[in-house]
Design a protein around this motif. Structure first.
Motif, PDB file in Angstrom:
ATOM      1  N   ASN A  28       2.181  15.115   9.464  1.00 12.68           N
ATOM      2  CA  ASN A  28       0.985  14.498   8.966  1.00 12.68           C
ATOM      3  C   ASN A  28       0.328  15.528   8.017  1.00 12.68           C
ATOM      4  O   ASN A  28       0.533  16.839   8.705  1.00 12.68           O
ATOM      5  CB  ASN A  28       0.208  13.975  10.015  1.00 12.68           C
ATOM      6  N   CYS A  29       0.003  15.192   7.251  1.00  7.59           N
ATOM      7  CA  CYS A  29      -0.809  16.396   6.394  1.00  7.59           C
ATOM      8  C   CYS A  29      -1.670  15.395   5.305  1.00  7.59           C
ATOM      9  O   CYS A  29      -1.392  14.540   4.991  1.00  7.59           O
ATOM     10  CB  CYS A  29       0.140  17.088   5.646  1.00  7.59           C
ATOM     11  N   ASN A  30      -2.937  16.157   5.223  1.00 11.56           N
ATOM     12  CA  ASN A  30      -3.943  15.725   4.398  1.00 11.56           C
ATOM     13  C   ASN A  30      -3.533  15.694   2.974  1.00 11.56           C
ATOM     14  O   ASN A  30      -2.735  16.479   2.437  1.00 11.56           O
ATOM     15  CB  ASN A  30      -5.230  16.419   4.455  1.00 11.56           C
ATOM     16  N   PRO A  31      -4.003  14.994   2.035  1.00  5.63           N
ATOM     17  CA  PRO A  31      -3.530  14.712   0.502  1.00  5.63           C
ATOM     18  C   PRO A  31      -3.834  16.249  -0.079  1.00  5.63           C
ATOM     19  O   PRO A  31      -4.879  16.919   0.371  1.00  5.63           O
ATOM     20  CB  PRO A  31      -4.352  14.059  -0.123  1.00  5.63           C
ATOM     21  N   ILE A  32      -3.038  16.966  -0.940  1.00  8.40           N
ATOM     22  CA  ILE A  32      -3.222  18.268  -1.686  1.00  8.40           C
ATOM     23  C   ILE A  32      -4.547  17.959  -2.540  1.00  8.40           C
ATOM     24  O   ILE A  32      -4.624  16.949  -3.355  1.00  8.40           O
ATOM     25  CB  ILE A  32      -2.077  18.341  -2.575  1.00  8.40           C
ATOM     26  N   ASP A  79      -4.894  10.845   6.236  1.00  5.07           N
ATOM     27  CA  ASP A  79      -3.724  11.492   6.230  1.00  5.07           C
ATOM     28  C   ASP A  79      -2.128  10.690   6.379  1.00  5.07           C
ATOM     29  O   ASP A  79      -1.102  10.985   6.502  1.00  5.07           O
ATOM     30  CB  ASP A  79      -3.470  12.474   7.344  1.00  5.07           C
ATOM     31  N   GLY A  80      -2.626   9.342   6.535  1.00  5.94           N
ATOM     32  CA  GLY A  80      -1.363   8.516   6.479  1.00  5.94           C
ATOM     33  C   GLY A  80      -0.808   8.336   7.817  1.00  5.94           C
ATOM     34  O   GLY A  80       0.397   7.755   7.835  1.00  5.94           O
ATOM     35  N   GLU A 119       0.947  -1.140   0.176  1.00  4.03           N
ATOM     36  CA  GLU A 119      -0.071  -0.027   0.194  1.00  4.03           C
ATOM     37  C   GLU A 119       1.074   1.298  -0.044  1.00  4.03           C
ATOM     38  O   GLU A 119       2.047   1.328   0.856  1.00  4.03           O
ATOM     39  CB  GLU A 119      -0.847   0.047   1.165  1.00  4.03           C
ATOM     40  N   TRP A 120       0.503   2.126  -0.826  1.00  6.74           N
ATOM     41  CA  TRP A 120       1.215   3.469  -0.928  1.00  6.74           C
ATOM     42  C   TRP A 120       0.636   4.439   0.111  1.00  6.74           C
ATOM     43  O   TRP A 120      -0.576   4.441   0.284  1.00  6.74           O
ATOM     44  CB  TRP A 120       1.201   4.024  -2.109  1.00  6.74           C
ATOM     45  N   HIS A 121       1.564   5.410   0.542  1.00  5.13           N
ATOM     46  CA  HIS A 121       0.958   6.367   1.404  1.00  5.13           C
ATOM     47  C   HIS A 121       0.409   7.153   0.820  1.00  5.13           C
ATOM     48  O   HIS A 121       0.707   7.897  -0.271  1.00  5.13           O
ATOM     49  CB  HIS A 121       2.392   6.981   2.160  1.00  5.13           C
ATOM     50  N   PRO A 122      -0.842   7.722   1.379  1.00  4.21           N
ATOM     51  CA  PRO A 122      -1.721   8.525   0.479  1.00  4.21           C
ATOM     52  C   PRO A 122      -1.258  10.273   0.350  1.00  4.21           C
ATOM     53  O   PRO A 122      -1.769  10.732  -0.362  1.00  4.21           O
ATOM     54  CB  PRO A 122      -3.194   8.691   1.498  1.00  4.21           C
ATOM     55  N   SER A 123      -0.252  10.581   1.195  1.00  8.77           N
ATOM     56  CA  SER A 123       0.078  12.155   0.989  1.00  8.77           C
ATOM     57  C   SER A 123       1.675  12.367   1.343  1.00  8.77           C
ATOM     58  O   SER A 123       2.065  13.243   0.833  1.00  8.77           O
ATOM     59  CB  SER A 123      -0.620  12.842   2.234  1.00  8.77           C
ATOM     60  N   ALA A 124       2.431  11.285   1.480  1.00  8.40           N
ATOM     61  CA  ALA A 124       3.913  11.402   1.739  1.00  8.40           C
ATOM     62  C   ALA A 124       4.462  10.792   0.469  1.00  8.40           C
ATOM     63  O   ALA A 124       4.027   9.498  -0.120  1.00  8.40           O
ATOM     64  CB  ALA A 124       4.607  10.891   2.864  1.00  8.40           C
ATOM     65  N   GLU A 125       5.395  11.232  -0.167  1.00  4.65           N
ATOM     66  CA  GLU A 125       6.114  10.694  -1.323  1.00  4.65           C
ATOM     67  C   GLU A 125       6.927   9.552  -0.912  1.00  4.65           C
ATOM     68  O   GLU A 125       7.803   9.684   0.003  1.00  4.65           O
ATOM     69  CB  GLU A 125       6.559  11.863  -2.101  1.00  4.65           C
TER      70      GLU A 125
END
Length: 570
Positions: free
Chosen positions: A389-393, A190-191, A143-149
């Motif tokens: 932590n941060c929500n997706p753009i 926010d992952g 699974e990829w992180h939804p907001s971190a690269e």
């Protein structure tokens, strides 16, 4: 009148009450695909606005097919595939911030990243970008992180979860809190948290950076696999599983208290594992069972009963797996809010199914399409690892254009690589310089060199041996290129060839005797091989002698017939 009162009376107003599923026509499907028959509980399909990836059946190793999204119709039998795994591929996921990079996990205990060019694959792809080793048994889910690269999490059958920084090709954290096989994993919006289900029938909420279990509880009492997904930022989790009597059911939980579900409802008595698919924008959750032909969908609300049944898409053909396209790939002109890619279990076909809200107006529907996740990371890997932590753009879909990413190919990770800070211009993150090495074949002048190495006896021997080997190779190629015409087959030639073979055998025997490091076993093998060659030559010689006698008899007969014909002519 409130919504709860309307729900109690059996009539509830919702803009998604009349959502229906529209399967694509035959020319809009992908046909002639050998879909995998693996019994693993995976989706086997991953889609983004550029490509469709499907895990395929193969005799040895593991492969998956990658097709451009517009390349519908009947597939060529010899189409190019990704063939780098040594075991069956169990899960594939596209990078949410780069439409050309896909991650795959396999039975060979590895996780690999691949770069797919924009036009698709021209040949079989065997060269991966990054190969991640850390699991001791097969890797079942990624699974990829939804907001971190560059953050990826993997779950293996060794009961471990590993958080990877794929930019550096390193493991950030190894989570060892499961006593048995992991059935599913899912990030929250926010992952910052991960929820998992396990064979020990427990649901867990884990902080992935530290590997701490924040809460856990008994999920479903059945023995088959359970699946879980976060319901956005509501703090609730949806699970699907089986009861003690093997009835399929779903449950809604509060992530802070997993001792008791908020609601648990039975669905039916089928045997296929239910997969939940949650749409953050419309707050609709879709439940699709493996081997079923239908897809149920529910609307998520913030009060009891937490889920409202909307409708179901019915189909006569069962599904082996389902993939879905991100919201930025949906067609807003047709009021399409979700699109599945169904892998048929009985036919080698991938069929798109669009979930559509019927609207008469052709204009953009603001209530159906709020701002959705953009293909731009909100954090770098280092920022997320440090605790941010941060929500997706978010991006608007009002333009009606399918948003795709166009980024250069990432390079192999190195120890000295440092990631830049997060910014919208992602093209700089993977920029690199490539210089072609040009060899210099000019002769070296010993007098002009600065450091002249002294000529020793060892260097002279090395140079003479190298020149001798070079001459031997040159003579060998010359003898292969200029081959003399074979002499006519006669009895004397055959005898001479046998003598030559015998002399070569004696020479080889002398060389074997002189070569001290060889063992007695090797000498016996060489002797038996030469004996077999001598037997073969004798057999050929007798056959040729017999053939010569037959030809001589035929010549005598022909001469007699010719004399008789001349006599009759006179």
């Amino acid at each position: 009148m409130t919504n709860s009162q309307l729900w109690f009376r059996g009539v509830r107003s919702s803009k998604f009450r009349h959502v229906y599923g529209l399967p694509a026509k035959r020319e809009g499907c992908y046909e002639n695909i050998k879909i995998t028959k693996n019994a693993h509980d995976g989706h086997y399909c991953a889609v983004n606005p550029k490509f469709v990836a499907v895990v395929t059946e193969v005799a040895g190793g593991g492969t998956f097919l990658v097709l451009p999204l517009h390349n519908t119709g009947r597939l060529d039998f010899n189409s190019s595939r990704v063939t780098g795994h040594r075991g069956p591929v169990l899960d594939i996921k596209w990078n949410p911030f780069n439409d050309n990079i896909i991650a795959s996990c396999s039975d060979d205990c590895t996780v690999k990243l691949w770069y797919i060019p924009d036009g698709g694959l021209a040949t079989h792809l065997t060269d991966w970008l990054i190969d991640l080793h850390g699991h001791k048994r097969r890797v079942g889910y990624i699974e990829w992180h939804p907001s971190a690269e560059n953050i990826l999490i993997s779950a293996g059958f060794d009961h471990l979860m590993i958080v990877w920084d794929v930019g550096h090709g390193q493991a950030v954290n190894v989570i060892d809190c499961h006593p048995d096989v992991i059935y599913s994993l899912s990030f929250n919006r926010d992952g910052s948290l991960v929820t998992t289900t396990c064979k020990d029938k427990k649901l867990r909420v884990i902080e992935p950076r530290r590997g701490i279990v924040l809460s856990e509880g008994i999920c479903h009492a059945g023995t088959k696999a359970c699946k879980a997904v976060f319901l956005g930022n509501t703090g609730r989790i949806l699970t699907t599983g089986f009861s003690r009597h093997s009835d399929r059911q779903y449950a809604v939980w509060s992530q802070s208290d997993l001792s008791e579900p908020l609601v648990m409802e039975s669905i039916d008595s089928s045997s296929g594992v239910l997969f939940p698919y949650y749409d953050h924008d419309t707050r609709i959750v879709y439940l699709a069972g493996k081997g079923d032909g239908n897809i149920r969908y529910y609307e998520v609300v913030d009060q009891a009963p937490w889920l409202h049944y909307l409708n179901q898409f019915l189909s006569g053909s069962p599904q082996r797996g389902l993939g879905f396209i991100p919201k930025r790939g949906c067609d807003v002109s047709q009021c399409e809010i979700f699109r599945f890619y169904k892998l048929h279990a009985t036919k080698g076909m991938c069929e798109p199914i669009s979930m559509i809200v019927p609207r008469k107006s052709d204009q953009f529907q603001d209530d159906l399409y709020p701002d959705t996740a953009a293909p731009s990371p909100a954090l770098t890997a280092q920022e997320w690892i440090s605790g941010k932590n941060c929500n997706p753009i978010l991006m608007s879909m009002k333009t009606g254009v399918m948003v795709r990413t166009h980024k250069p190919k990432v390079y192999q990770p190195s120890e000295n690589m440092s990631l830049p800070t997060a910014h919208v211009n992602n093209s700089k993150k993977f920029a690199f310089l490539s210089q072609e090495t040009v060899p210099d074949y000019r002769p070296v002048d010993v007098s002009t060199t600065i450091d002249v190495q002294p000529v020793t006896e060892k260097s002279q021997k090395t140079s003479s041996n190298q020149s001798t080997k070079f001459l031997q190779i040159q003579q060998m190629w010359a003898s292969q290129q200029v081959q003399p015409q074979p002499p006519p087959i006669t009895k004397t030639n055959i005898l001479s060839s046998e003598c030559n073979k015998g002399s070569s055998f004696s020479n080889e025997r002398e060389e074997l005797q002189e070569d001290s490091p060889k063992t007695e076993y090797q000498l016996q093998r060489a002797y038996s091989r030469q004996c077999e060659e001598l037997k073969l030559l004798r057999r050929q010689l007798t056959n040729r002698e017999r053939r010569i006698l037959e030809l001589e008899e035929q010549v005598i007969k022909l001469q007699q017939q010719l004399k008789e014909a001349k006599r009759q002519h006179k």
